[in-house]
Scaffold this motif. Structure first.
Motif, PDB file in Angstrom:
ATOM      1  N   ALA A 139      39.368  32.271 -19.263  1.00 51.23           N
ATOM      2  CA  ALA A 139      38.033  32.800 -18.968  1.00 51.23           C
ATOM      3  C   ALA A 139      37.764  34.076 -19.759  1.00 51.23           C
ATOM      4  O   ALA A 139      37.319  35.077 -19.212  1.00 51.23           O
ATOM      5  CB  ALA A 139      37.908  33.060 -17.473  1.00 51.23           C
ATOM      6  N   PHE A 140      38.036  34.031 -21.053  1.00 51.39           N
ATOM      7  CA  PHE A 140      37.817  35.175 -21.924  1.00 51.39           C
ATOM      8  C   PHE A 140      37.020  34.718 -23.135  1.00 51.39           C
ATOM      9  O   PHE A 140      37.069  33.558 -23.530  1.00 51.39           O
ATOM     10  CB  PHE A 140      39.145  35.777 -22.389  1.00 51.39           C
ATOM     11  CG  PHE A 140      40.021  36.234 -21.261  1.00 51.39           C
ATOM     12  CD1 PHE A 140      39.704  37.364 -20.535  1.00 51.39           C
ATOM     13  CD2 PHE A 140      41.149  35.519 -20.921  1.00 51.39           C
ATOM     14  CE1 PHE A 140      40.498  37.777 -19.488  1.00 51.39           C
ATOM     15  CE2 PHE A 140      41.947  35.927 -19.880  1.00 51.39           C
ATOM     16  CZ  PHE A 140      41.617  37.056 -19.157  1.00 51.39           C
ATOM     17  N   GLY A 141      36.324  35.659 -23.735  1.00 54.28           N
ATOM     18  CA  GLY A 141      35.541  35.342 -24.915  1.00 54.28           C
ATOM     19  C   GLY A 141      36.400  35.139 -26.144  1.00 54.28           C
ATOM     20  O   GLY A 141      37.590  35.456 -26.159  1.00 54.28           O
ATOM     21  N   ASP A 142      35.767  34.618 -27.200  1.00 50.96           N
ATOM     22  CA  ASP A 142      36.470  34.413 -28.465  1.00 50.96           C
ATOM     23  C   ASP A 142      36.906  35.756 -29.040  1.00 50.96           C
ATOM     24  O   ASP A 142      36.184  36.749 -28.954  1.00 50.96           O
ATOM     25  CB  ASP A 142      35.554  33.718 -29.470  1.00 50.96           C
ATOM     26  CG  ASP A 142      35.181  32.323 -29.024  1.00 50.96           C
ATOM     27  OD1 ASP A 142      35.776  31.822 -28.053  1.00 50.96           O
ATOM     28  OD2 ASP A 142      34.282  31.731 -29.649  1.00 50.96           O
ATOM     29  N   PHE A 202      41.538  39.404 -27.734  1.00 51.32           N
ATOM     30  CA  PHE A 202      42.828  40.089 -27.622  1.00 51.32           C
ATOM     31  C   PHE A 202      43.465  40.348 -28.970  1.00 51.32           C
ATOM     32  O   PHE A 202      43.345  39.551 -29.887  1.00 51.32           O
ATOM     33  CB  PHE A 202      43.812  39.252 -26.781  1.00 51.32           C
ATOM     34  CG  PHE A 202      43.365  39.047 -25.372  1.00 51.32           C
ATOM     35  CD1 PHE A 202      43.429  40.073 -24.455  1.00 51.32           C
ATOM     36  CD2 PHE A 202      42.885  37.813 -24.961  1.00 51.32           C
ATOM     37  CE1 PHE A 202      43.027  39.883 -23.146  1.00 51.32           C
ATOM     38  CE2 PHE A 202      42.476  37.615 -23.667  1.00 51.32           C
ATOM     39  CZ  PHE A 202      42.549  38.651 -22.754  1.00 51.32           C
ATOM     40  N   ASP A 203      44.180  41.462 -29.049  1.00 52.08           N
ATOM     41  CA  ASP A 203      44.996  41.761 -30.227  1.00 52.08           C
ATOM     42  C   ASP A 203      46.329  41.035 -30.153  1.00 52.08           C
ATOM     43  O   ASP A 203      46.902  40.682 -31.182  1.00 52.08           O
ATOM     44  CB  ASP A 203      45.266  43.255 -30.329  1.00 52.08           C
ATOM     45  CG  ASP A 203      44.014  44.041 -30.610  1.00 52.08           C
ATOM     46  OD1 ASP A 203      43.953  45.209 -30.198  1.00 52.08           O
ATOM     47  OD2 ASP A 203      43.095  43.489 -31.243  1.00 52.08           O
ATOM     48  N   ALA A 204      46.830  40.846 -28.948  1.00 52.87           N
ATOM     49  CA  ALA A 204      48.115  40.175 -28.755  1.00 52.87           C
ATOM     50  C   ALA A 204      48.032  39.302 -27.502  1.00 52.87           C
ATOM     51  O   ALA A 204      47.320  39.627 -26.557  1.00 52.87           O
ATOM     52  CB  ALA A 204      49.233  41.193 -28.606  1.00 52.87           C
ATOM     53  N   TYR A 205      48.772  38.222 -27.533  1.00 51.02           N
ATOM     54  CA  TYR A 205      48.770  37.266 -26.433  1.00 51.02           C
ATOM     55  C   TYR A 205      50.193  36.774 -26.244  1.00 51.02           C
ATOM     56  O   TYR A 205      50.875  36.463 -27.219  1.00 51.02           O
ATOM     57  CB  TYR A 205      47.831  36.103 -26.781  1.00 51.02           C
ATOM     58  CG  TYR A 205      47.619  35.103 -25.686  1.00 51.02           C
ATOM     59  CD1 TYR A 205      46.769  35.380 -24.632  1.00 51.02           C
ATOM     60  CD2 TYR A 205      48.261  33.875 -25.720  1.00 51.02           C
ATOM     61  CE1 TYR A 205      46.562  34.440 -23.631  1.00 51.02           C
ATOM     62  CE2 TYR A 205      48.051  32.935 -24.732  1.00 51.02           C
ATOM     63  CZ  TYR A 205      47.200  33.226 -23.687  1.00 51.02           C
ATOM     64  OH  TYR A 205      47.007  32.315 -22.703  1.00 51.02           O
ATOM     65  N   THR A 206      50.664  36.729 -25.011  1.00 48.59           N
ATOM     66  CA  THR A 206      52.037  36.336 -24.717  1.00 48.59           C
ATOM     67  C   THR A 206      52.059  35.181 -23.739  1.00 48.59           C
ATOM     68  O   THR A 206      51.351  35.213 -22.732  1.00 48.59           O
ATOM     69  CB  THR A 206      52.805  37.520 -24.097  1.00 48.59           C
ATOM     70  OG1 THR A 206      52.774  38.606 -25.004  1.00 48.59           O
ATOM     71  CG2 THR A 206      54.239  37.143 -23.825  1.00 48.59           C
ATOM     72  N   ILE A 207      52.846  34.179 -24.051  1.00 52.72           N
ATOM     73  CA  ILE A 207      53.118  33.085 -23.123  1.00 52.72           C
ATOM     74  C   ILE A 207      54.631  33.086 -22.917  1.00 52.72           C
ATOM     75  O   ILE A 207      55.386  32.656 -23.782  1.00 52.72           O
ATOM     76  CB  ILE A 207      52.644  31.729 -23.649  1.00 52.72           C
ATOM     77  CG1 ILE A 207      51.146  31.761 -23.953  1.00 52.72           C
ATOM     78  CG2 ILE A 207      52.958  30.627 -22.651  1.00 52.72           C
ATOM     79  CD1 ILE A 207      50.616  30.484 -24.565  1.00 52.72           C
ATOM     80  N   ALA A 208      55.047  33.593 -21.775  1.00 55.31           N
ATOM     81  CA  ALA A 208      56.470  33.712 -21.482  1.00 55.31           C
ATOM     82  C   ALA A 208      56.923  32.532 -20.630  1.00 55.31           C
ATOM     83  O   ALA A 208      56.645  32.480 -19.444  1.00 55.31           O
ATOM     84  CB  ALA A 208      56.743  35.025 -20.759  1.00 55.31           C
ATOM     85  N   PHE A 209      57.592  31.588 -21.258  1.00 58.91           N
ATOM     86  CA  PHE A 209      58.156  30.405 -20.614  1.00 58.91           C
ATOM     87  C   PHE A 209      57.099  29.561 -19.896  1.00 58.91           C
ATOM     88  O   PHE A 209      57.432  28.725 -19.084  1.00 58.91           O
ATOM     89  CB  PHE A 209      59.261  30.788 -19.616  1.00 58.91           C
ATOM     90  CG  PHE A 209      60.397  31.491 -20.252  1.00 58.91           C
ATOM     91  CD1 PHE A 209      61.344  30.774 -20.956  1.00 58.91           C
ATOM     92  CD2 PHE A 209      60.514  32.870 -20.186  1.00 58.91           C
ATOM     93  CE1 PHE A 209      62.406  31.421 -21.558  1.00 58.91           C
ATOM     94  CE2 PHE A 209      61.566  33.521 -20.790  1.00 58.91           C
ATOM     95  CZ  PHE A 209      62.510  32.791 -21.480  1.00 58.91           C
ATOM     96  N   GLY A 210      55.838  29.765 -20.180  1.00 63.00           N
ATOM     97  CA  GLY A 210      54.787  29.046 -19.483  1.00 63.00           C
ATOM     98  C   GLY A 210      54.308  27.796 -20.187  1.00 63.00           C
ATOM     99  O   GLY A 210      53.700  26.929 -19.573  1.00 63.00           O
ATOM    100  N   ILE A 211      54.557  27.675 -21.465  1.00 68.34           N
ATOM    101  CA  ILE A 211      54.049  26.541 -22.238  1.00 68.34           C
ATOM    102  C   ILE A 211      54.681  25.229 -21.791  1.00 68.34           C
ATOM    103  O   ILE A 211      54.099  24.168 -21.909  1.00 68.34           O
ATOM    104  CB  ILE A 211      54.251  26.786 -23.755  1.00 68.34           C
ATOM    105  CG1 ILE A 211      53.356  25.875 -24.577  1.00 68.34           C
ATOM    106  CG2 ILE A 211      55.677  26.629 -24.158  1.00 68.34           C
ATOM    107  CD1 ILE A 211      51.994  26.399 -24.742  1.00 68.34           C
ATOM    108  N   ARG A 212      55.846  25.290 -21.189  1.00 68.07           N
ATOM    109  CA  ARG A 212      56.540  24.071 -20.763  1.00 68.07           C
ATOM    110  C   ARG A 212      55.965  23.482 -19.494  1.00 68.07           C
ATOM    111  O   ARG A 212      56.202  22.329 -19.177  1.00 68.07           O
ATOM    112  CB  ARG A 212      58.030  24.351 -20.586  1.00 68.07           C
ATOM    113  CG  ARG A 212      58.314  25.268 -19.448  1.00 68.07           C
ATOM    114  CD  ARG A 212      59.779  25.598 -19.336  1.00 68.07           C
ATOM    115  NE  ARG A 212      60.015  26.326 -18.119  1.00 68.07           N
ATOM    116  CZ  ARG A 212      60.148  25.756 -16.928  1.00 68.07           C
ATOM    117  NH1 ARG A 212      60.077  24.469 -16.807  1.00 68.07           N
ATOM    118  NH2 ARG A 212      60.357  26.497 -15.868  1.00 68.07           N
ATOM    119  N   ASN A 213      55.191  24.264 -18.730  1.00 68.79           N
ATOM    120  CA  ASN A 213      54.618  23.783 -17.478  1.00 68.79           C
ATOM    121  C   ASN A 213      53.203  23.235 -17.623  1.00 68.79           C
ATOM    122  O   ASN A 213      52.639  22.751 -16.664  1.00 68.79           O
ATOM    123  CB  ASN A 213      54.601  24.906 -16.442  1.00 68.79           C
ATOM    124  CG  ASN A 213      55.992  25.313 -16.039  1.00 68.79           C
ATOM    125  OD1 ASN A 213      56.889  24.490 -16.019  1.00 68.79           O
ATOM    126  ND2 ASN A 213      56.176  26.575 -15.740  1.00 68.79           N
TER     127      ASN A 213
END
Length: 168
Positions: free
Chosen positions: A29-32, A35-46
Motif C-alpha cells: 500500500a505504497f506509491g511508486d 523507498f530508498d531501501a527495501y528488505t525482505i527477511a526470510f519472507g519471500i518463501r512464505n
C-alpha cells in the motif's frame, strides 16, 4: 520488517524517522518509487507467488535504490533437513528458493545484484551438545563448501535505463 500473510497494514512508530510495517508483500500500500531501501527477511518463501512480491518490491523502490533479501538455501544441510525431515513447523514447512533462481528473477526485473553472502554452515541440530560439536563447520564452510551455507543474504540495486541520479 515485512511480515507476509497479513492483509492489513500496521505501523509502529519508534521515532520520527523509522517505522516498521506489516502487510501483504504481493500488494503493498505504497506509491511508486517510495523507498530508498527495501528488505525482505526470510519472507519471500512464505508468499504463494514470489515473483509477484519481487515485482512489488521493484515498483516501490526508487531508481538506484537497494533491495536486501535473505532466505534459506535448498542446497545445504538446512535444505536436506527440509526435504527429508517431517517437521511441519517454520521454517521447515516453507518453500526454499534457490539462490540462482532468485538472482535470475532479480535480473529479469531490472535489478543488478551487487553483493551477497552465505552463512549458517553448521547442521540444524536442536541439541546444544551437537551444536557445539559441529561449531567448526562455521569456520571452514566458506572455504570448503562455499555453496553449502544454510542461509543466504543478497543485495541488489534497481537499475533504470536513461536515468541519472542528481544529488541536491
Amino acid at each position: 520488517m515485512l511480515e507476509v500473510g497479513r492483509n492489513r497494514a500496521m505501523a509502529q512508530h519508534l521515532d520520527q524517522q523509522v517505522s516498521f510495517v506489516e502487510g501483504n508483500a504481493e500488494t503493498l500500500a505504497f506509491g511508486d518509487r517510495s523507498f530508498d531501501a527495501y528488505t525482505i527477511a526470510f519472507g519471500i518463501r512464505n508468499v504463494p507467488r514470489s515473483d509477484a512480491a519481487l515485482r512489488e518490491a521493484y515498483r516501490v523502490v526508487r531508481p538506484e535504490g537497494q533491495i536486501v533479501l535473505s532466505g534459506f538455501n535448498p542446497f545445504s544441510l538446512y535444505g536436506a533437513k527440509r526435504y527429508f525431515g517431517r517437521a511441519q513447523t517454520p521454517p521447515w514447512n516453507g518453500n526454499f528458493i534457490a539462490l540462482y533462481r532468485l538472482k535470475d528473477w532479480l535480473t529479469l526485473l531490472g535489478f543488478d545484484v551487487v553483493g551477497g553472502r552465505l552463512d549458517g554452515y553448521a547442521p540444524p541440530f536442536r541439541n546444544e551438545k551437537w551444536l557445539q560439536r559441529s561449531a567448526f563447520f562455521e569456520s571452514i564452510g566458506d572455504r570448503w563448501w562455499p555453496i553449502g551455507g544454510g542461509v543466504y543474504f543478497l543485495r541488489a540495486t534497481k537499475r533504470v535505463l536513461g536515468m541519472r541520479v542528481l544529488t541536491p
